[in-house]
Design a protein around this motif. Structure first.
Motif, PDB file in Angstrom:
ATOM      1  N   PRO A  90     -16.333 -41.144 -10.085  1.00  0.00           N
ATOM      2  CA  PRO A  90     -14.973 -40.578 -10.178  1.00  0.00           C
ATOM      3  C   PRO A  90     -14.139 -40.835  -8.928  1.00  0.00           C
ATOM      4  CG  PRO A  90     -16.619 -38.980 -10.914  1.00  0.00           C
ATOM      5  CD  PRO A  90     -17.367 -40.113 -10.268  1.00  0.00           C
ATOM      6  N   GLY A 152     -16.314 -47.303 -10.814  1.00  0.00           N
ATOM      7  CA  GLY A 152     -15.072 -46.596 -11.095  1.00  0.00           C
ATOM      8  C   GLY A 152     -13.877 -47.529 -11.141  1.00  0.00           C
ATOM      9  N   LEU A 391     -11.221 -41.529 -16.592  1.00  0.00           N
ATOM     10  CA  LEU A 391     -11.671 -40.263 -16.001  1.00  0.00           C
ATOM     11  C   LEU A 391     -12.623 -39.523 -16.931  1.00  0.00           C
ATOM     12  CD1 LEU A 391     -11.451 -38.260 -13.684  1.00  0.00           C
ATOM     13  CD2 LEU A 391      -9.427 -37.276 -14.788  1.00  0.00           C
ATOM     14  N   ASP A 394     -16.011 -41.180 -16.842  1.00  0.00           N
ATOM     15  CA  ASP A 394     -16.713 -40.830 -15.595  1.00  0.00           C
ATOM     16  C   ASP A 394     -17.400 -39.476 -15.717  1.00  0.00           C
ATOM     17  OD1 ASP A 394     -15.754 -43.161 -14.490  1.00  0.00           O
ATOM     18  OD2 ASP A 394     -14.185 -42.192 -13.303  1.00  0.00           O
TER      19      ASP A 394
END
Length: 449
Positions: A90, A152, A391, A394
């Motif tokens: 993240p 990420g 997001l 993640d």
């Protein structure tokens, strides 16, 4: 004002991407080419992670943690390092979304994949504890954090682009295509490790044989980078960017608008994510530590399992197009819940039972995991889809899969193998509850206005 000037005049790949789109305006890229790029990209990511995961069982307990009191504790230490990437991911998304907005998608992907491949290849040069002491542990943790941080930034939006180019009656099929990278990446990693385990002496494997798969990872990342950049420079990708469908938004804005959707999206695929490492990384540790099997033959059983998973991931696409993604995910969660009652007994039933666990586990995983990415992206309006999906993914991986090998081996070793059934059923319950709260998954991949 000065800052805005710097950002607009600094080095950026966006202008180059626009130029490439103008050059190739007369050569539209097909959905099939997008699919190939997506699978190559996902395969490279999963290969990197599975090479590390297999190393956590076969290499690092002896190379990096020989000071541990017993092999089980050493493997638990390795799995703790394994989990670091999911904590870093993240953070990587946050940083690389800024790079995306400031310097362009091409710069973001190039930087992320070089860090990912470089972190993985660096592990190949890692000295053991006997050579540099605790610095070996520190370097392994650093390289693992680098993998997670880079992953990420490897979120490219190509899966969403593929969904946008899907025919209305085949959205489930197109949604499962990115998921094919997982069994392919795992099979490649298992074949490489299995070959060296079987054909080298234990001393040679521990000295140099295990390092080769980490070198291969860098080469695969280079191929994946060029495959992705080709699509990023396509007219179709540019159109999606201009329509704000693949635009990077500040994470704070996404949380403000779609906070509830992120929470639901993180828990909707939890059953498959919880099961993900329980049929890939954890079984190898269990059978080598407790099950009386050698690693080499079992790795090839897992390759067979990955092939079954590949087939059922494809099957999930056909089923989702006929019965709806929400129903497909609910059925998958119920099957995982049922499997959780039999899984411990199969793992304790000798070689035949352990092989059955792998084959059945991968087959069941594919049915659920095949629609996991679609369950994430379908909740967001088009302006927030790219960042929101990143997001949410993640968080889903962190909650569902990041600590699975560590928790499963710890529970099974200390309290009995029956406890992994409890771990699996908890993931299934979370998925069922999230799906019951969700009302958007049957409108699969239709961008909200």
């Amino acid at each position: 004002m000065a800052e805005a000037t710097i950002l607009t005049t600094g080095p950026s790949s966006s202008a180059l991407e626009r130029d490439a789109r103008h050059i190739h305006d007369d050569k539209p890229i097909s959905a099939g080419n997008i699919a190939i790029g997506v699978v190559i990209g996902r395969t490279s990511e999963f290969f990197d992670f599975f090479v590390f995961g297999l190393g956590c069982v076969l290499v690092f307990p002896r190379l990096v943690f020989p000071f541990a009191p017993d092999p089980i504790t050493a493997t638990l230490y390795s799995f703790a390092i394994f989990s670091l990437a999911f904590l870093a991911r993240p953070v990587g998304s946050f940083v690389f979304m800024w790079i995306d907005r400031t310097f362009g998608r091409g710069t973001k992907l190039t930087t992320a994949l070089l860090i990912l491949g470089g972190s993985t290849a660096s592990i190949a040069f890692l000295p053991g504890y006997e050579t540099i002491g605790m610095w070996s542990v520190a370097l392994l943790a650093l390289f693992r954090l680098g993998q997670g941080f880079a992953l990420g930034g490897a979120w490219d939006g190509l899966a969403s682009l593929l969904a946008m180019n899907a025919p209305p009656n085949r959205r489930g099929f197109y949604a499962m295509i990115p998921q094919l990278g997982a069994p392919v990446g795992f099979a490649l990693a298992s074949i490489l490790f299995g070959y060296f385990v079987v054909n080298l002496s234990d001393a040679d494997f521990l000295e140099w044989g295990w390092r080769f798969p980490f070198f291969v990872a860098f080469a695969i990342n280079v191929v994946a980078l060029f495959a992705r950049l080709r699509i990023v420079a396509s007219h179709e990708f540019g159109t999606a960017m201009e329509n704000h469908e693949l635009e990077a938004k500040p994470i704070t804005d996404v949380l403000r608008v779609h906070g509830f959707d992120i929470v639901i999206g993180a828990f909707a695929p939890l059953a498959s994510f919880a099961m993900f490492h329980l049929v890939t990384i954890f079984p190898l540790s269990w059978v080598t530590l407790h099950g009386g099997q050698s690693a080499g033959p079992f790795l090839f059983v897992q390759v067979l399992g990955a092939l079954c998973g590949f087939a059922t991931i494809m099957l999930s696409g056909f089923l989702a197009d006929r019965i709806g993604r929400r129903r497909q995910l609910l059925i998958g969660a119920f099957i995982i819940a049922v499997f959780s009652f039999t899984a411990p007994f199969l793992l304790n039933a000798g070689g035949a039972g352990q092989a059955a666990f792998i084959i059945l586990g991968f087959a069941i995983l594919g049915l659920s995991f095949g629609q996991a990415s679609g369950s994430v992206s379908s909740r967001f309006s088009k302006g927030y889809r790219y960042t929101g999906s990143a997001l949410t993914s993640d968080l889903a991986w962190l909650i569902g899969a990041g600590f699975a090998p560590l928790v499963a081996l710890g529970l099974a070793s200390n309290f009995g193998i029956i406890f992994i059934g409890g771990y699996l059923i908890s993931g299934a319950i979370c998925t069922i509850l999230a799906l019951l709260l969700s009302s958007t998954l049957d409108t699969v991949d239709v961008p909200a206005k």
